[in-house]
Design a protein around this motif. Structure first.
Motif, PDB file in Angstrom:
ATOM      1  N   LYS A 159      28.254 -81.201   0.546  1.00  0.00           N
ATOM      2  CA  LYS A 159      28.994 -81.068  -0.705  1.00  0.00           C
ATOM      3  C   LYS A 159      29.188 -79.580  -0.961  1.00  0.00           C
ATOM      4  CE  LYS A 159      24.542 -82.051  -2.935  1.00  0.00           C
ATOM      5  NZ  LYS A 159      23.843 -82.933  -3.867  1.00  0.00           N
ATOM      6  N   PRO A 160      29.938 -79.198  -1.969  1.00  0.00           N
ATOM      7  CA  PRO A 160      30.220 -77.776  -2.162  1.00  0.00           C
ATOM      8  C   PRO A 160      28.982 -76.887  -2.191  1.00  0.00           C
ATOM      9  CG  PRO A 160      31.670 -79.050  -3.546  1.00  0.00           C
ATOM     10  CD  PRO A 160      30.745 -80.041  -2.881  1.00  0.00           C
ATOM     11  N   SER A 161      27.877 -77.359  -2.745  1.00  0.00           N
ATOM     12  CA  SER A 161      26.670 -76.532  -2.822  1.00  0.00           C
ATOM     13  C   SER A 161      25.978 -76.412  -1.463  1.00  0.00           C
ATOM     14  CB  SER A 161      25.705 -77.114  -3.857  1.00  0.00           C
ATOM     15  OG  SER A 161      25.516 -78.497  -3.635  1.00  0.00           O
ATOM     16  N   THR A 162      25.807 -77.520  -0.749  1.00  0.00           N
ATOM     17  CA  THR A 162      25.085 -77.469   0.524  1.00  0.00           C
ATOM     18  C   THR A 162      25.934 -76.909   1.663  1.00  0.00           C
ATOM     19  OG1 THR A 162      25.668 -79.786   0.946  1.00  0.00           O
ATOM     20  CG2 THR A 162      23.549 -79.365  -0.082  1.00  0.00           C
ATOM     21  N   ILE A 163      27.244 -76.835   1.470  1.00  0.00           N
ATOM     22  CA  ILE A 163      28.121 -76.239   2.481  1.00  0.00           C
ATOM     23  C   ILE A 163      27.708 -74.789   2.754  1.00  0.00           C
ATOM     24  CG2 ILE A 163      30.452 -75.243   2.632  1.00  0.00           C
ATOM     25  CD1 ILE A 163      31.542 -77.940   1.804  1.00  0.00           C
ATOM     26  N   LEU A 164      27.199 -74.113   1.734  1.00  0.00           N
ATOM     27  CA  LEU A 164      26.853 -72.696   1.869  1.00  0.00           C
ATOM     28  C   LEU A 164      25.658 -72.453   2.774  1.00  0.00           C
ATOM     29  CD1 LEU A 164      27.070 -71.716  -1.903  1.00  0.00           C
ATOM     30  CD2 LEU A 164      28.813 -71.369  -0.176  1.00  0.00           C
ATOM     31  N   VAL A 165      24.827 -73.461   2.955  1.00  0.00           N
ATOM     32  CA  VAL A 165      23.546 -73.279   3.641  1.00  0.00           C
ATOM     33  C   VAL A 165      23.717 -72.619   4.995  1.00  0.00           C
ATOM     34  CG1 VAL A 165      21.630 -74.503   4.740  1.00  0.00           C
ATOM     35  CG2 VAL A 165      22.379 -75.163   2.449  1.00  0.00           C
ATOM     36  N   PHE A 166      24.645 -73.109   5.777  1.00  0.00           N
ATOM     37  CA  PHE A 166      24.709 -72.719   7.178  1.00  0.00           C
ATOM     38  C   PHE A 166      25.166 -71.277   7.362  1.00  0.00           C
ATOM     39  CE2 PHE A 166      25.311 -77.280   6.782  1.00  0.00           C
ATOM     40  CZ  PHE A 166      24.261 -77.740   7.559  1.00  0.00           C
ATOM     41  N   SER A 167      26.210 -70.876   6.662  1.00  0.00           N
ATOM     42  CA  SER A 167      26.688 -69.499   6.807  1.00  0.00           C
ATOM     43  C   SER A 167      25.672 -68.505   6.249  1.00  0.00           C
ATOM     44  CB  SER A 167      28.035 -69.335   6.100  1.00  0.00           C
ATOM     45  OG  SER A 167      29.033 -70.077   6.755  1.00  0.00           O
ATOM     46  N   ILE A 168      25.044 -68.841   5.115  1.00  0.00           N
ATOM     47  CA  ILE A 168      24.038 -67.948   4.532  1.00  0.00           C
ATOM     48  C   ILE A 168      22.849 -67.797   5.482  1.00  0.00           C
ATOM     49  CG2 ILE A 168      22.342 -67.708   2.667  1.00  0.00           C
ATOM     50  CD1 ILE A 168      24.340 -69.022   0.803  1.00  0.00           C
ATOM     51  N   ALA A 169      22.323 -68.918   5.929  1.00  0.00           N
ATOM     52  CA  ALA A 169      21.131 -68.892   6.781  1.00  0.00           C
ATOM     53  C   ALA A 169      21.414 -68.188   8.108  1.00  0.00           C
ATOM     54  CB  ALA A 169      20.634 -70.309   7.028  1.00  0.00           C
ATOM     55  N   PHE A 170      22.575 -68.444   8.686  1.00  0.00           N
ATOM     56  CA  PHE A 170      22.902 -67.812   9.963  1.00  0.00           C
ATOM     57  C   PHE A 170      23.021 -66.297   9.801  1.00  0.00           C
ATOM     58  CE2 PHE A 170      25.793 -66.369  13.293  1.00  0.00           C
ATOM     59  CZ  PHE A 170      25.175 -66.885  14.423  1.00  0.00           C
ATOM     60  N   GLY A 171      23.705 -65.861   8.750  1.00  0.00           N
ATOM     61  CA  GLY A 171      23.875 -64.434   8.534  1.00  0.00           C
ATOM     62  C   GLY A 171      22.562 -63.704   8.329  1.00  0.00           C
ATOM     63  N   ILE A 172      21.574 -64.376   7.703  1.00  0.00           N
ATOM     64  CA  ILE A 172      20.270 -63.741   7.454  1.00  0.00           C
ATOM     65  C   ILE A 172      19.363 -63.834   8.678  1.00  0.00           C
ATOM     66  CG2 ILE A 172      18.177 -63.854   6.038  1.00  0.00           C
ATOM     67  CD1 ILE A 172      19.913 -64.844   3.725  1.00  0.00           C
ATOM     68  N   SER A 173      19.319 -65.008   9.317  1.00  0.00           N
ATOM     69  CA  SER A 173      18.365 -65.214  10.406  1.00  0.00           C
ATOM     70  C   SER A 173      18.676 -64.357  11.629  1.00  0.00           C
ATOM     71  CB  SER A 173      18.334 -66.695  10.808  1.00  0.00           C
ATOM     72  OG  SER A 173      19.572 -67.086  11.377  1.00  0.00           O
ATOM     73  N   VAL A 174      19.956 -64.021  11.837  1.00  0.00           N
ATOM     74  CA  VAL A 174      20.305 -63.221  13.008  1.00  0.00           C
ATOM     75  C   VAL A 174      19.741 -61.807  12.906  1.00  0.00           C
ATOM     76  CG1 VAL A 174      22.507 -62.212  12.262  1.00  0.00           C
ATOM     77  CG2 VAL A 174      22.214 -62.932  14.638  1.00  0.00           C
ATOM     78  N   ASP A 175      19.361 -61.392  11.680  1.00  0.00           N
ATOM     79  CA  ASP A 175      18.741 -60.073  11.522  1.00  0.00           C
ATOM     80  C   ASP A 175      17.475 -59.954  12.374  1.00  0.00           C
ATOM     81  OD1 ASP A 175      20.713 -59.747   9.699  1.00  0.00           O
ATOM     82  OD2 ASP A 175      19.424 -59.755   7.928  1.00  0.00           O
ATOM     83  N   ASP A 176      16.668 -61.017  12.360  1.00  0.00           N
ATOM     84  CA  ASP A 176      15.428 -60.995  13.149  1.00  0.00           C
ATOM     85  C   ASP A 176      15.728 -60.837  14.631  1.00  0.00           C
ATOM     86  OD1 ASP A 176      13.879 -61.261  10.929  1.00  0.00           O
ATOM     87  OD2 ASP A 176      13.579 -63.421  11.119  1.00  0.00           O
ATOM     88  N   THR A 177      16.776 -61.497  15.092  1.00  0.00           N
ATOM     89  CA  THR A 177      17.148 -61.395  16.500  1.00  0.00           C
ATOM     90  C   THR A 177      17.530 -59.967  16.850  1.00  0.00           C
ATOM     91  OG1 THR A 177      17.999 -63.649  16.369  1.00  0.00           O
ATOM     92  CG2 THR A 177      18.644 -62.361  18.284  1.00  0.00           C
ATOM     93  N   ILE A 178      18.301 -59.338  15.983  1.00  0.00           N
ATOM     94  CA  ILE A 178      18.712 -57.952  16.235  1.00  0.00           C
ATOM     95  C   ILE A 178      17.493 -57.040  16.306  1.00  0.00           C
ATOM     96  CG2 ILE A 178      19.937 -55.980  15.236  1.00  0.00           C
ATOM     97  CD1 ILE A 178      21.988 -57.952  14.140  1.00  0.00           C
ATOM     98  N   HIS A 179      16.574 -57.190  15.363  1.00  0.00           N
ATOM     99  CA  HIS A 179      15.370 -56.363  15.375  1.00  0.00           C
ATOM    100  C   HIS A 179      14.578 -56.563  16.665  1.00  0.00           C
ATOM    101  CE1 HIS A 179      15.316 -54.391  11.510  1.00  0.00           C
ATOM    102  NE2 HIS A 179      15.633 -55.515  10.898  1.00  0.00           N
ATOM    103  N   PHE A 180      14.387 -57.816  17.030  1.00  0.00           N
ATOM    104  CA  PHE A 180      13.564 -58.092  18.207  1.00  0.00           C
ATOM    105  C   PHE A 180      14.225 -57.569  19.483  1.00  0.00           C
ATOM    106  CE2 PHE A 180      12.063 -60.521  21.802  1.00  0.00           C
ATOM    107  CZ  PHE A 180      10.704 -60.514  21.627  1.00  0.00           C
TER     108      PHE A 180
END
Length: 795
Positions: A668-689
């Motif tokens: 739904k409109p609220s849960t649609i945001l989950v994936f783009s938000i989470a992906f944009g944040i989680s990839v930070d750890d990959t870059i650091h590592f």
């Protein structure tokens, strides 16, 4: 060459910041004051979110309907289900309430027992006229019972409109001025004047008044959003400050970090005002998001400063290195996070576009605030004391690092089996995900106005308007007997669908005209026969010229009619079944070559908008993945490294989607945001590592295993710190009264936790297993820029 320029840029930046401390602080304060002055331009959304682009065919049909008939969602309804209403004092007080409501300029008119009109035939003048159902004050119970019996048993025109015969529920319909329905005037009137009148009525009579209708529901829902903004900000500040203090054991460091994110929140509100965007259920999430995303910046910068102080005790050198060494890494991670939000900008949805613009701007803003304020403020303070540096030597950190290393070294096969099992289960769960197009599903279930929605669904079959527009393609074609019969057939089909209320249209008025022609006998509430039609319709037309009886049902040309029904809150697949069934019958009843018939209304608009957003979700997520892939390619110049870096970030998204399918959380409109938000944040750890891993490879002369474990130890703790902050930071959304916001917070938190484990365990395991194919100078070329400088860790 690029690398040297980058290193030189950050060294120069550090010098500029530290040499112009007073000027920079003054500029930050001035800009904060400027944005603070923009708060006056902030507006809370007064209308239902339109998720479709302006030129979408469904939107164009809805606008055409509004042009012909005006705002359809302008009715506020009041109802009482209590036999005590029919006592003389209470019934007269109920009628007085409708008079009081109708006296306000914000109200167009009120339809209630007080002013119900009965259609009567004037035999002498051969026309119909309207006679008040109630004439004067009712003093006895007998008079009221007589009126009630007459209304419930002899006036079927008002069935399901004013009364429910089975339960005895009586309601009043208040029609707001259509010009104020989507303005703040509506909110002020409903929350103050209307609410006070109803409260006074309840206190005087002891009766419970149920209130609903889309203007009321939207107003109460918007007020809940406003109330929750402050709650989220305080909760996010509280949770992140407690976690921050637990990690650093320093009141000073915690206070500085809180000041940074509070200024970031002020900027967020200021930018909303500057751009004159409305505060919606999505943009209301931005201030607490800025707190949650800003704290990891503070962790990286303060942790680095304390490490440098512990290493050599030189404050100036420590601050210079914080900016020159950590600035680039923090910029890169904030850029990837911002890009995750910025992908919403390319959608055609105004709601998502505004969210993407404000969120991405503010993420860069919180990066600048962190980079400027923390080093400058620390430059005015004394060096941290030894007790503030103890957290750098905590034993549990070593135990955590040892645990990760053991898993990667000894349990890689288990890691792969678990990952594949999660992937398979997730794919199964994804096929069970549903799409929700209900505009009221996310509303607070425990709120009084939501309980009233359920009450009206039970008593009057719903509050969400669905309109069927019939264009006869001929002026005055609506009142032709054949067309009225077609509309009656359609109305019967609508009435047979349990999720829809009894429809109201010109057909009801024509039937009522025949009943009136036959002296009000209820059995004649039906369409006129061919023989009766000409005379009755002539009388009706003559009467309608005087009383404007037709204006609510037919446009001014008599060519276009509307049929209004109301829908219960149903699941999306059922809503689509209803729509498909109606469209099939419409095509049979109204041949396309002779009629133009379409369905519209805010409920259907929201359904179509949600489905449209799902398509945009796939596009925005694909774009986010593409942007991150390009970013990785630029950093590491290796296609294989791009694939390896995406795996630990895509798997958590699939796992989250699978969980949504298994536990029944819809898209739904609220849960649609989950994936783009989470992906944009989680990839930070990959870059650091990977940045640390690449650095260790060059330092150890391409000793793969040593480099992986060194990178794991060096970056693992910081990744753990920031992931914990993000996990608990997003978890504050579970205190929301809105189901969608709760789902957003819990799903993003879970995704980031999975992503941390994937980056700390799965990513190193892949690097070790594929070392021969990826860990050589030909495949893993040096990046164009140094994220982490040689000889510096990034804890």
């Amino acid at each position: 060459m690029v690398k040297k320029l980058t290193t030189g840029f950050w060294s120069a930046t550090a010098r500029i910041i530290l040499r112009n401390r007073i000027l920079i602080l003054a500029l930050v304060i001035a800009f904060t004051v400027f944005l603070g002055l923009q708060w006056k331009n902030m507006r809370f959304s007064s209308s239902q979110a339109n998720l479709l682009p302006d030129d979408h065919p469904v939107n164009l049909e809805y606008k055409e309907f509004l042009k012909q008939f005006g705002e359809e969602g302008n009715v506020v309804v009041f109802a009482i289900r209590d036999s005590a209403l029919f006592s003389p004092s209470n019934f007269n007080r109920w009628n007085k309430l409708s008079k009081q409501l109708g006296a306000f300029p914000e109200v167009d008119f009120v339809l209630s027992t007080d002013n119900l009109q009965e259609l009567i035939k004037d035999k002498e003048n051969q026309e119909f006229f309207l006679r008040p159902l109630i004439q004067g004050k009712l003093d006895t119970r007998k008079e009221i019972d007589s009126i009630k019996n007459h209304l419930f048993n002899e006036l079927p025109f008002y069935d399901n409109l004013i009364y429910n015969k089975e339960s005895g529920t009586v309601r009043t319909a208040m029609y707001l001025d259509k010009d104020i329905v989507n303005t703040s005037v509506r909110k002020d009137f409903i929350l103050k004047d209307m609410t006070n009148l109803v409260k006074n009525f309840e206190e005087e009579t002891g009766l419970d008044v149920r209130i609903s209708g889309m203007p009321y529901v939207r107003t109460m829902n918007s007020q809940n959003i406003i109330d929750e903004i402050g709650k989220f900000i305080l909760a996010a500040l509280g949770v992140t400050s407690v976690i921050f203090f637990f990690f650093f054991r320093s009141v000073r460091a915690t206070f500085i970090s809180m000041c940074v994110v509070i200024v970031g929140v002020m900027w967020a509100f200021g930018i909303l005002g500057l751009l004159q965007y409305e505060i919606t259920v999505l943009t209301a999430l931005i201030p607490p998001l800025i707190i949650v995303i800003g704290i990891p910046n503070c962790i990286f910068l303060i942790n680095k400063y304390q490490q440098e102080v512990k290493k050599h005790g030189n404050q100036a050198l420590s601050l210079q290195r914080v900016i020159s060494k950590i600035g680039n890494a923090t910029l890169m991670t904030n850029m990837t996070t911002a890009s995750g939000f910025a992908t919403f900008i390319i959608t055609d949805s105004k709601l998502l576009k505004e969210f993407g613009v404000v969120a991405s701007i503010n993420i860069i803003g919180i990066f600048l605030l962190s980079l400027l304020i923390i080093p400058i403020v620390y430059s005015f303070l004394s060096l941290p004391k030894s007790r503030h540096l103890k957290h750098l030597n905590k034993r549990w950190i070593d135990a955590f690092a040892n645990w990760m290393e053991r898993i990667v070294r000894d349990r890689r096969i288990t890691v792969y089996i678990v990952s594949i099992a999660l992937l398979v289960l997730s794919i199964i769960g994804i096929y069970q995900i549903n799409i929700s197009g209900s505009p009221i599903e996310d509303m607070p279930k425990k709120a009084e106005f939501f309980e009233d929605i359920r009450f009206f669904e039970q008593e009057f079959d719903g509050i969400m308007p669905v309109e069927i527009v019939i264009d006869t393609k001929n002026p005055k074609g609506v009142l032709k007997p054949a067309n009225l019969k077609r509309m009656d057939r359609l109305g019967t089909l609508v009435d047979e669908i349990p999720e829809l209320s009894k429809p109201v249209s010109i057909v009801n008025l024509v039937k009522y005209s025949k009943q009136a022609f036959y002296n009000g006998i209820p059995k004649y509430y039906q369409l006129p026969t061919s023989q009766e039609n000409n005379f009755i319709m002539d009388v009706a037309r003559k009467s309608s010229d005087n009383g404007n009886l037709l204006k609510s049902f037919v446009d001014s040309t008599g060519q276009v009619a509307r049929m209004t029904t109301f829908m219960r809150d149903v699941k999306t697949d059922r809503m689509e079944e209803i729509e498909e069934r109606l469209l099939e019958n419409i095509a049979k009843i109204f041949p396309e070559e002779r009629f133009k018939v379409y369905m519209t209304g805010s409920a259907l608009l929201f359904l179509k908008g949600t489905k449209y957003l799902v398509k945009n979700l796939i596009l925005s997520l694909a774009l986010a993945i593409g942007l991150i892939a390009l970013f990785m390619a630029y950093l590491f110049r290796s296609f294989k490294m791009i694939i390896i870096s995406l795996i630990p970030n895509l798997l958590p998204l699939l796992v989250t989607a699978g969980i949504m399918g298994f536990i029944g959380v819809p898209i739904k409109p609220s849960t649609i945001l989950v994936f783009s938000i989470a992906f944009g944040i989680s990839v930070d750890d990959t870059i650091h590592f990977l940045a640390k891993y690449r650095q260790e490879l060059t330092a150890s002369k391409w000793k793969i295993e040593k480099s992986v474990y060194a990178a794991l130890r060096e970056t693992g703790v910081s990744m753990f710190y920031t992931s914990i902050v993000l996990f608990f930071g997003f978890s504050v959304f579970v205190i929301s009264n809105f189901g969608g916001t709760v789902a957003l917070g819990s799903l993003v938190s879970a995704t980031l936790l999975f992503a941390m484990l994937a980056n700390l365990i799965l990513l190193p395991s892949l690097l070790l297993s594929l070392e021969k194919s990826i860990a050589n100078k030909k495949v893993l070329k040096k990046p164009q820029i140094d994220i982490l400088p040689k000889g510096e860790d990034n804890d």
